[in-house]
Design a protein around this motif. Sequence first.
Motif, PDB file in Angstrom:
ATOM      1  N   ARG A  50     -23.214  27.162  -7.257  1.00 21.46           N
ATOM      2  CA  ARG A  50     -22.805  26.823  -5.799  1.00 21.46           C
ATOM      3  C   ARG A  50     -22.469  28.413  -5.068  1.00 21.46           C
ATOM      4  NH1 ARG A  50     -17.837  27.258  -3.491  1.00 21.46           N
ATOM      5  NH2 ARG A  50     -16.999  27.230  -5.380  1.00 21.46           N
ATOM      6  N   ILE A  51     -21.797  29.244  -5.970  1.00 22.68           N
ATOM      7  CA  ILE A  51     -21.431  30.619  -5.496  1.00 22.68           C
ATOM      8  C   ILE A  51     -22.805  31.483  -5.529  1.00 22.68           C
ATOM      9  CG2 ILE A  51     -20.269  32.627  -6.117  1.00 22.68           C
ATOM     10  CD1 ILE A  51     -18.075  30.805  -7.258  1.00 22.68           C
ATOM     11  N   VAL A  52     -23.662  31.221  -6.417  1.00 18.89           N
ATOM     12  CA  VAL A  52     -25.015  32.023  -6.386  1.00 18.89           C
ATOM     13  C   VAL A  52     -25.617  31.705  -5.063  1.00 18.89           C
ATOM     14  CG1 VAL A  52     -26.905  32.512  -7.568  1.00 18.89           C
ATOM     15  CG2 VAL A  52     -24.813  32.216  -8.954  1.00 18.89           C
ATOM     16  N   GLN A  53     -25.668  30.440  -4.636  1.00 18.88           N
ATOM     17  CA  GLN A  53     -26.618  29.839  -3.652  1.00 18.88           C
ATOM     18  C   GLN A  53     -25.768  30.461  -2.317  1.00 18.88           C
ATOM     19  OE1 GLN A  53     -27.084  25.890  -3.998  1.00 18.88           O
ATOM     20  NE2 GLN A  53     -28.643  25.747  -5.413  1.00 18.88           N
ATOM     21  N   ALA A  54     -24.482  30.475  -2.367  1.00 18.72           N
ATOM     22  CA  ALA A  54     -23.715  31.037  -1.201  1.00 18.72           C
ATOM     23  C   ALA A  54     -24.022  32.548  -0.983  1.00 18.72           C
ATOM     24  CB  ALA A  54     -22.146  30.694  -1.264  1.00 18.72           C
ATOM     25  N   VAL A  55     -23.904  33.171  -1.974  1.00 18.98           N
ATOM     26  CA  VAL A  55     -24.234  34.795  -1.908  1.00 18.98           C
ATOM     27  C   VAL A  55     -25.508  35.246  -1.668  1.00 18.98           C
ATOM     28  CG1 VAL A  55     -21.909  35.340  -2.703  1.00 18.98           C
ATOM     29  CG2 VAL A  55     -23.822  35.134  -4.332  1.00 18.98           C
ATOM     30  N   SER A  56     -26.458  34.278  -2.220  1.00 19.19           N
ATOM     31  CA  SER A  56     -27.966  34.442  -2.010  1.00 19.19           C
ATOM     32  C   SER A  56     -28.401  35.608  -2.482  1.00 19.19           C
ATOM     33  CB  SER A  56     -28.446  34.406  -0.540  1.00 19.19           C
ATOM     34  OG  SER A  56     -27.973  33.111   0.246  1.00 19.19           O
ATOM     35  N   VAL A  77     -21.969  42.839  -9.938  1.00 18.10           N
ATOM     36  CA  VAL A  77     -22.915  43.559  -9.298  1.00 18.10           C
ATOM     37  C   VAL A  77     -23.838  42.452  -8.758  1.00 18.10           C
ATOM     38  CG1 VAL A  77     -24.799  45.246  -9.341  1.00 18.10           C
ATOM     39  CG2 VAL A  77     -22.930  45.350 -10.884  1.00 18.10           C
ATOM     40  N   GLY A  78     -24.099  42.495  -7.416  1.00 22.30           N
ATOM     41  CA  GLY A  78     -24.975  41.600  -6.694  1.00 22.30           C
ATOM     42  C   GLY A  78     -26.083  42.366  -5.959  1.00 22.30           C
ATOM     43  N   TYR A  79     -27.173  42.125  -6.225  1.00 20.12           N
ATOM     44  CA  TYR A  79     -28.262  42.968  -6.192  1.00 20.12           C
ATOM     45  C   TYR A  79     -29.419  41.923  -5.088  1.00 20.12           C
ATOM     46  CZ  TYR A  79     -32.879  45.239  -5.856  1.00 20.12           C
ATOM     47  OH  TYR A  79     -34.213  45.879  -5.654  1.00 20.12           O
ATOM     48  N   TYR A  80     -29.825  42.643  -4.006  1.00 22.24           N
ATOM     49  CA  TYR A  80     -30.666  41.969  -2.925  1.00 22.24           C
ATOM     50  C   TYR A  80     -31.970  42.708  -2.893  1.00 22.24           C
ATOM     51  CZ  TYR A  80     -26.312  39.713  -1.507  1.00 22.24           C
ATOM     52  OH  TYR A  80     -25.141  38.796  -1.314  1.00 22.24           O
ATOM     53  N   GLY A  81     -32.923  41.886  -3.227  1.00 26.72           N
ATOM     54  CA  GLY A  81     -34.127  42.436  -3.012  1.00 26.72           C
ATOM     55  C   GLY A  81     -34.688  43.123  -1.501  1.00 26.72           C
ATOM     56  N   SER A  82     -34.047  42.268  -0.584  1.00 21.42           N
ATOM     57  CA  SER A  82     -34.656  42.315   0.723  1.00 21.42           C
ATOM     58  C   SER A  82     -33.232  41.915   1.571  1.00 21.42           C
ATOM     59  CB  SER A  82     -35.814  41.564   1.174  1.00 21.42           C
ATOM     60  OG  SER A  82     -36.039  41.580   2.541  1.00 21.42           O
ATOM     61  N   GLN A  83     -32.938  42.444   2.799  1.00 21.55           N
ATOM     62  CA  GLN A  83     -31.887  42.135   3.551  1.00 21.55           C
ATOM     63  C   GLN A  83     -32.589  41.749   4.962  1.00 21.55           C
ATOM     64  OE1 GLN A  83     -27.769  43.784   2.991  1.00 21.55           O
ATOM     65  NE2 GLN A  83     -29.265  45.468   1.845  1.00 21.55           N
ATOM     66  N   LYS A  84     -33.771  41.484   5.055  1.00 22.86           N
ATOM     67  CA  LYS A  84     -34.315  41.354   6.434  1.00 22.86           C
ATOM     68  C   LYS A  84     -34.522  39.939   6.892  1.00 22.86           C
ATOM     69  CE  LYS A  84     -37.482  45.332   6.293  1.00 22.86           C
ATOM     70  NZ  LYS A  84     -38.722  45.762   6.463  1.00 22.86           N
ATOM     71  N   THR A  85     -34.129  39.025   5.784  1.00 23.61           N
ATOM     72  CA  THR A  85     -34.590  37.462   6.054  1.00 23.61           C
ATOM     73  C   THR A  85     -33.007  36.767   6.455  1.00 23.61           C
ATOM     74  OG1 THR A  85     -34.031  37.087   3.969  1.00 23.61           O
ATOM     75  CG2 THR A  85     -36.484  37.433   4.710  1.00 23.61           C
ATOM     76  N   GLY A  86     -32.024  37.595   7.016  1.00 22.77           N
ATOM     77  CA  GLY A  86     -30.793  37.208   7.510  1.00 22.77           C
ATOM     78  C   GLY A  86     -29.743  36.786   6.251  1.00 22.77           C
ATOM     79  N   VAL A  87     -30.236  37.382   5.070  1.00 20.60           N
ATOM     80  CA  VAL A  87     -29.520  37.382   3.864  1.00 20.60           C
ATOM     81  C   VAL A  87     -28.788  38.749   3.707  1.00 20.60           C
ATOM     82  CG1 VAL A  87     -29.250  37.178   1.519  1.00 20.60           C
ATOM     83  CG2 VAL A  87     -30.454  35.505   2.729  1.00 20.60           C
ATOM     84  N   THR A  88     -27.581  39.108   3.840  1.00 19.95           N
ATOM     85  CA  THR A  88     -27.171  40.346   3.799  1.00 19.95           C
ATOM     86  C   THR A  88     -25.881  40.540   2.693  1.00 19.95           C
ATOM     87  OG1 THR A  88     -25.646  40.135   5.618  1.00 19.95           O
ATOM     88  CG2 THR A  88     -27.997  41.053   5.896  1.00 19.95           C
ATOM     89  N   ILE A  89     -25.707  41.660   2.413  1.00 21.42           N
ATOM     90  CA  ILE A  89     -24.469  41.634   1.362  1.00 21.42           C
ATOM     91  C   ILE A  89     -23.071  41.463   2.034  1.00 21.42           C
ATOM     92  CG2 ILE A  89     -23.129  43.670   0.218  1.00 21.42           C
ATOM     93  CD1 ILE A  89     -25.754  45.046  -0.259  1.00 21.42           C
ATOM     94  N   HIS A  90     -22.258  40.539   1.526  1.00 22.72           N
ATOM     95  CA  HIS A  90     -20.974  40.365   1.972  1.00 22.72           C
ATOM     96  C   HIS A  90     -19.863  41.049   1.428  1.00 22.72           C
ATOM     97  CE1 HIS A  90     -22.547  36.286   3.196  1.00 22.72           C
ATOM     98  NE2 HIS A  90     -23.116  36.212   2.143  1.00 22.72           N
ATOM     99  N   SER A  91     -19.264  41.633   2.381  1.00 22.04           N
ATOM    100  CA  SER A  91     -18.028  42.657   1.984  1.00 22.04           C
ATOM    101  C   SER A  91     -16.968  41.879   1.033  1.00 22.04           C
ATOM    102  CB  SER A  91     -17.385  43.064   3.341  1.00 22.04           C
ATOM    103  OG  SER A  91     -16.265  43.712   2.952  1.00 22.04           O
ATOM    104  N   PRO A  92     -16.273  42.163   0.160  1.00 18.02           N
ATOM    105  CA  PRO A  92     -15.447  41.538  -0.453  1.00 18.02           C
ATOM    106  C   PRO A  92     -13.961  41.459   0.339  1.00 18.02           C
ATOM    107  CG  PRO A  92     -16.361  43.466  -2.115  1.00 18.02           C
ATOM    108  CD  PRO A  92     -17.000  43.476  -0.569  1.00 18.02           C
ATOM    109  N   LYS A  93     -13.900  42.195   1.397  1.00 21.63           N
ATOM    110  CA  LYS A  93     -12.760  42.014   2.217  1.00 21.63           C
ATOM    111  C   LYS A  93     -13.005  40.522   2.993  1.00 21.63           C
ATOM    112  CE  LYS A  93     -10.979  46.440   2.982  1.00 21.63           C
ATOM    113  NZ  LYS A  93     -10.670  47.552   4.052  1.00 21.63           N
TER     114      LYS A  93
END
Length: 205
Positions: A50-56, A77-93
């Motif tokens: 569930r968490i993995v899907q939430a952070v994408s 460490v969460g790696y994103y191969g692309s952030q162009k599809t509406g999936v972006t890194i979430h700030s821990p804050k």
Amino acid sequence: MGVTAAVLLCAVILLHGVSHGEPLVPHQPLRDLSYTVGTWSGQERPLSERIVQAVSVSDYTNRFYFADGTAPVQLYVGYYGSQKTGVTIHSPKNCLPGAGWEPVHSGSATIPVAGGRQIVVNEYVIQKDEYKQLVFYWYQGRGRVTASEYAAKFWMVADAISRNRTDGALVRLVTPINDNEASARARLVDFTQDLFSQLDEIIPK
């Protein structure tokens, strides 16, 4: 707030305009990161689906590192191969308060690392009931280490235009504050210095 909104709007427009045909940059799996970091030994703690899907994330590792005579350090460490599809890194804050941790105060830390470099990371104290933790986190990828979320978004847009790349990672370290903040900070600084050269080889430049 107006400036921030304008920057984010420009980011959305620019990313939409170059959102087709981004190549996936080959990267070494995060599971290849050593379980030995200095005197620390790590154990993998997989996140729930569930968490993995939430952070994408495209790839991640979540570990606890232990060393004799000191409190553990959690590494995510969460790696994103692309952030162009509406999936972006979430700030821990944004994420940590949702898990029940309340912010106490925040700042930054400048850490010398191998090769004569210095990196600046976010420093964040959080509390749940009587428990306190110290968090270090930063954004890393495409040859840069950035503390500021807004600077990270700026460079993502710039690199999307100039290099057709938006890949990147969030690195987060957490350790309990069992005695005082100074010792917890020294622990995370030492761990970061031991970790960084390995991490720098894995996250694509």
